[in-house]
Structure formats: structure tokens, C-alpha cells
Design a protein around this motif. Sequence first.
Motif, PDB file in Angstrom:
ATOM      1  N   PRO A 144     -29.673 -17.273  43.567  1.00 26.10           N
ATOM      2  CA  PRO A 144     -28.536 -18.089  43.840  1.00 26.10           C
ATOM      3  C   PRO A 144     -27.497 -17.231  44.386  1.00 26.10           C
ATOM      4  CG  PRO A 144     -28.567 -17.701  41.645  1.00 26.10           C
ATOM      5  CD  PRO A 144     -30.098 -17.282  42.134  1.00 26.10           C
ATOM      6  N   GLU A 145     -26.487 -17.979  45.118  1.00 23.69           N
ATOM      7  CA  GLU A 145     -25.355 -17.153  45.723  1.00 23.69           C
ATOM      8  C   GLU A 145     -24.623 -16.858  44.721  1.00 23.69           C
ATOM      9  OE1 GLU A 145     -22.299 -17.758  49.420  1.00 23.69           O
ATOM     10  OE2 GLU A 145     -23.315 -19.255  48.683  1.00 23.69           O
ATOM     11  N   VAL A 146     -24.217 -15.549  44.485  1.00 24.64           N
ATOM     12  CA  VAL A 146     -23.166 -14.861  43.671  1.00 24.64           C
ATOM     13  C   VAL A 146     -22.255 -13.823  44.376  1.00 24.64           C
ATOM     14  CG1 VAL A 146     -22.836 -13.311  41.528  1.00 24.64           C
ATOM     15  CG2 VAL A 146     -24.892 -15.032  41.689  1.00 24.64           C
ATOM     16  N   ASP A 147     -21.048 -13.971  44.291  1.00 23.38           N
ATOM     17  CA  ASP A 147     -20.209 -13.307  44.893  1.00 23.38           C
ATOM     18  C   ASP A 147     -19.317 -12.328  43.946  1.00 23.38           C
ATOM     19  OD1 ASP A 147     -20.623 -14.324  47.652  1.00 23.38           O
ATOM     20  OD2 ASP A 147     -19.161 -15.938  47.262  1.00 23.38           O
ATOM     21  N   ILE A 148     -18.839 -11.011  44.829  1.00 24.29           N
ATOM     22  CA  ILE A 148     -18.035  -9.996  44.081  1.00 24.29           C
ATOM     23  C   ILE A 148     -16.813 -10.229  44.596  1.00 24.29           C
ATOM     24  CG2 ILE A 148     -17.671  -7.918  43.540  1.00 24.29           C
ATOM     25  CD1 ILE A 148     -20.515  -7.186  43.996  1.00 24.29           C
ATOM     26  N   ILE A 149     -15.605 -10.208  43.586  1.00 24.60           N
ATOM     27  CA  ILE A 149     -14.144 -10.263  43.895  1.00 24.60           C
ATOM     28  C   ILE A 149     -13.720  -9.199  43.432  1.00 24.60           C
ATOM     29  CG2 ILE A 149     -11.846 -11.503  43.924  1.00 24.60           C
ATOM     30  CD1 ILE A 149     -13.653 -14.039  44.258  1.00 24.60           C
ATOM     31  N   LYS A 150     -12.958  -8.230  44.168  1.00 19.69           N
ATOM     32  CA  LYS A 150     -12.268  -7.128  43.672  1.00 19.69           C
ATOM     33  C   LYS A 150     -10.746  -7.305  43.212  1.00 19.69           C
ATOM     34  CE  LYS A 150     -11.799  -2.270  44.421  1.00 19.69           C
ATOM     35  NZ  LYS A 150     -12.527  -1.669  43.116  1.00 19.69           N
ATOM     36  N   CYS A 151     -10.322  -6.778  42.369  1.00 21.28           N
ATOM     37  CA  CYS A 151      -9.030  -7.015  41.906  1.00 21.28           C
ATOM     38  C   CYS A 151      -7.991  -5.606  42.218  1.00 21.28           C
ATOM     39  CB  CYS A 151      -8.673  -7.377  40.258  1.00 21.28           C
ATOM     40  SG  CYS A 151      -9.421  -9.023  40.050  1.00 21.28           S
ATOM     41  N   ALA A 152      -6.826  -5.804  42.530  1.00 19.05           N
ATOM     42  CA  ALA A 152      -6.216  -4.659  42.696  1.00 19.05           C
ATOM     43  C   ALA A 152      -4.754  -4.992  42.524  1.00 19.05           C
ATOM     44  CB  ALA A 152      -6.285  -4.100  44.059  1.00 19.05           C
ATOM     45  N   LEU A 153      -3.913  -4.186  42.301  1.00 19.99           N
ATOM     46  CA  LEU A 153      -2.188  -4.438  42.116  1.00 19.99           C
ATOM     47  C   LEU A 153      -2.111  -5.766  43.229  1.00 19.99           C
ATOM     48  CD1 LEU A 153       0.563  -1.835  42.274  1.00 19.99           C
ATOM     49  CD2 LEU A 153       0.779  -4.019  43.633  1.00 19.99           C
ATOM     50  N   GLY A 154      -1.337  -6.557  42.626  1.00 22.13           N
ATOM     51  CA  GLY A 154      -1.017  -7.929  43.454  1.00 22.13           C
ATOM     52  C   GLY A 154      -1.999  -8.796  43.704  1.00 22.13           C
ATOM     53  N   THR A 155      -3.280  -8.767  43.291  1.00 22.97           N
ATOM     54  CA  THR A 155      -4.433  -9.656  43.746  1.00 22.97           C
ATOM     55  C   THR A 155      -4.034 -10.933  43.343  1.00 22.97           C
ATOM     56  OG1 THR A 155      -6.076  -7.847  43.950  1.00 22.97           O
ATOM     57  CG2 THR A 155      -6.749 -10.131  43.740  1.00 22.97           C
ATOM     58  N   ASP A 156      -4.171 -11.873  44.099  1.00 21.83           N
ATOM     59  CA  ASP A 156      -4.272 -13.513  43.717  1.00 21.83           C
ATOM     60  C   ASP A 156      -5.451 -14.130  43.842  1.00 21.83           C
ATOM     61  OD1 ASP A 156      -4.966 -13.749  46.359  1.00 21.83           O
ATOM     62  OD2 ASP A 156      -2.989 -14.381  47.051  1.00 21.83           O
ATOM     63  N   ALA A 157      -5.618 -15.411  43.658  1.00 22.29           N
ATOM     64  CA  ALA A 157      -6.824 -16.154  43.278  1.00 22.29           C
ATOM     65  C   ALA A 157      -7.364 -16.754  44.901  1.00 22.29           C
ATOM     66  CB  ALA A 157      -6.512 -17.159  42.406  1.00 22.29           C
ATOM     67  N   LYS A 158      -6.873 -16.298  45.921  1.00 25.29           N
ATOM     68  CA  LYS A 158      -7.390 -17.124  47.176  1.00 25.29           C
ATOM     69  C   LYS A 158      -8.965 -17.056  47.232  1.00 25.29           C
ATOM     70  CE  LYS A 158      -5.614 -13.508  50.422  1.00 25.29           C
ATOM     71  NZ  LYS A 158      -4.599 -13.015  49.421  1.00 25.29           N
ATOM     72  N   PHE A 159      -9.181 -15.788  46.957  1.00 27.88           N
ATOM     73  CA  PHE A 159     -10.812 -15.871  47.130  1.00 27.88           C
ATOM     74  C   PHE A 159     -11.773 -16.514  46.125  1.00 27.88           C
ATOM     75  CE2 PHE A 159      -9.090 -11.536  49.059  1.00 27.88           C
ATOM     76  CZ  PHE A 159      -9.413 -12.093  50.661  1.00 27.88           C
ATOM     77  N   ILE A 160     -11.277 -16.479  45.001  1.00 24.29           N
ATOM     78  CA  ILE A 160     -11.840 -17.331  43.735  1.00 24.29           C
ATOM     79  C   ILE A 160     -11.920 -18.745  44.238  1.00 24.29           C
ATOM     80  CG2 ILE A 160     -11.631 -18.089  41.354  1.00 24.29           C
ATOM     81  CD1 ILE A 160     -10.423 -15.345  40.628  1.00 24.29           C
ATOM     82  N   ASP A 161     -10.717 -19.287  44.687  1.00 19.97           N
ATOM     83  CA  ASP A 161     -10.695 -20.625  45.245  1.00 19.97           C
ATOM     84  C   ASP A 161     -11.433 -20.813  46.397  1.00 19.97           C
ATOM     85  OD1 ASP A 161      -8.945 -21.442  43.412  1.00 19.97           O
ATOM     86  OD2 ASP A 161      -7.029 -20.735  44.659  1.00 19.97           O
ATOM     87  N   CYS A 162     -11.635 -19.832  47.108  1.00 21.03           N
ATOM     88  CA  CYS A 162     -12.760 -19.883  48.499  1.00 21.03           C
ATOM     89  C   CYS A 162     -14.123 -19.983  47.837  1.00 21.03           C
ATOM     90  CB  CYS A 162     -12.361 -18.704  49.318  1.00 21.03           C
ATOM     91  SG  CYS A 162     -13.503 -18.776  50.697  1.00 21.03           S
ATOM     92  N   ALA A 163     -14.482 -19.305  47.064  1.00 22.88           N
ATOM     93  CA  ALA A 163     -15.898 -19.242  46.411  1.00 22.88           C
ATOM     94  C   ALA A 163     -16.135 -20.661  45.715  1.00 22.88           C
ATOM     95  CB  ALA A 163     -15.859 -18.332  45.333  1.00 22.88           C
ATOM     96  N   ILE A 164     -14.984 -21.299  44.949  1.00 24.53           N
ATOM     97  CA  ILE A 164     -15.312 -22.547  44.269  1.00 24.53           C
ATOM     98  C   ILE A 164     -15.229 -23.395  45.634  1.00 24.53           C
ATOM     99  CG2 ILE A 164     -14.031 -24.440  43.006  1.00 24.53           C
ATOM    100  CD1 ILE A 164     -12.222 -22.092  41.742  1.00 24.53           C
TER     101      ILE A 164
END
Length: 321
Positions: A205-225
Motif C-alpha cells: 500500500p501507499e505509505v509516505d514520509i513527511i520530514k519535520c524541520a523548524l517551522g514545519t506545518d501540516a500541509k503535507f499531512i493534509d495532502c496525504a489525507i
Amino acid sequence: MSHIKLLTTGTIASKRDPKTGLQQTGLISGEELAEKLDLHEDINISVEEIIKVSSSAITFENLMTIKDAVLRALSEDDVDGIVITHGTDTLEETSYFLSQVIPAGKAVVLTGSQRGPELVGTDAYANLQDAITLAADAGAAKIGVSVLFNSKIFMPRFVKKVSAMNVDGFSGGGTGYLGLVDGHDVKIYQYAAHNYTYEVESELPEVDIIKCALGTDAKFIDCAIDHKVAGLVIETMGRGHANDLVAAGVKRAVDAGIKVVITSASDEGDVKVAYDFSGGISQFEKDGAINGGSYDSKKARLKLAVMLAAGEEVTAEHFKY
């Protein structure tokens, strides 16, 4: 006499384009590579091409093709071990995937090269010869899947490409390496303490990686959703730290039915509750995310994909080792 099957896939078989001067993958056959080797007289090899693709372009579908080819080869009574040639960019990922789906019993050794067979100082032939020597050794069968690079034997769980160009391109991190191949001699000093495998017949199944850094927000998480992925690996900082925006996004993902695993960008140390704040692992766990322990994000992604494909319940216990 040991029969080792050589399964070819990758850029160890690259060749220089006379027009551009750049390396092109898959232009040298496995048979041509094998002719250059000085193997022990008791080792016989046969060659099968599985795929011909740069390792940076390998997909989950390719991984399943490689798995099926390995299982077929291992089922042959006269095959004593397997060697897989593979480009170095994703060698650590393919090796770890195979270690999750290929039970121990016969040696499966992956290798590659940092310098193509035609380049000055190539490591292609040395690595291939050492990998075949290892695959023919009785002790290697107890390891199952391993990586051979620059004479060193690595466990897929911890192996990592640490240099983009040096022939000593792979490391086992804080765990070191399992042993060495020195000419025709194989020296195995240690074995993995745990070796869990899963039966996977359906596609990953499709599984993605999202990397956090200083000031990261949730837009890529919401895109994955929005894309309805099956799983997410969030690579956080330190012991499993991010911020409130990421924490809120993780909760939305979990609530949407996505399996979320929290890992750390640090090379050593586990994700572990050390502070009680809303952007940390304590909050992630309260909201249903899974503690990824000491797994790096790439290995956690493959672990999660394999377990979902196998229909396994995914818990933090599976990421302890």
C-alpha cells in the motif's frame, strides 16, 4: 560445489556513454561481470536478469518482482545462495524489504558499486566477488538477507548509505557490521538477535514520509489525507518532537484511518517520551500514532507497508527491534 544464483537489477552493470561521458545503467550483462571474477573453484554461478532499472527509479511493484524472483530461486534445490546486484541509491531499502519477507534458510546477499565497472578504481568486481563468496558460506545462511559492501557484511535493519561517492559508502551505524569477507575467507562475528518475517502476496500500500524541520506545518499531512494514503511516517526531531501544527495534522490523519508512525531524524537514539508538550511524542501517542523507536524513516516506511500488506496489526512493539 556451491551453486550461487546471481540476480541482476542495477547500476553495478553501468557503462559509460561515449557521447556524453555519463554512466548508463544495465549495459553490462551479469555474465560479463562474472567472467571478470576470481572465485573459489568450488563455487558455480548462474545468472538471471530480474529488472533493468536505475535503483533511484525502483518502485514498490519492482520490490514485489524482486521478492518473487528470490523466492523462486530459493525454492530450487540445487541453489545454495542468492546474490542480487543493485544500485546503491535504494540498496538499503530493498535489502530491508527483503529481510522482512524472505525467511532465513539460505543466504541472500545484496551488493552494488559506487564506481561503475569501467571507471578507474571500480569497486564493482571486488564487491560482487565478495558477495558471491559470502553467499556460498554456510554461516551466511543463518543471517538470511545481508548487504556486502567494501568487504563488510551489514544487517539490512541498520545499513545506510553514508557517502554519495566513496567506495566505503555504507555503514551499519552504531551497530557496526556483522563480519568481513577477506579474499576467499568469510568471518562472521555476530548475528541479528531478532528476525521477523511476514507473508506478503498483495501489492504494497501507499505509505509516505513527511520530514519535520523548524517551522514545519501540516500541509503535507493534509495532502496525504486527501490522497487517502494507507500510512504515514512522520520524521520528527530529537526524541520525537515537532510542533502543535504537526500534532494537529497527525491527529487528523489518525482520525481519517491512516496508520501513522513517528520516527526521529537523529542517527541514534529512540523516539521516547522525555517531555510533556503538545508537539511531542507523548501527544502523538495519545492521539493514536505509533512510536517508531530507533527506526529511520525509510525503514519504518517499508516496515509499515509490509505489515499492512500482510494484514498485521501495527503496534509500537513491532518497532522495538
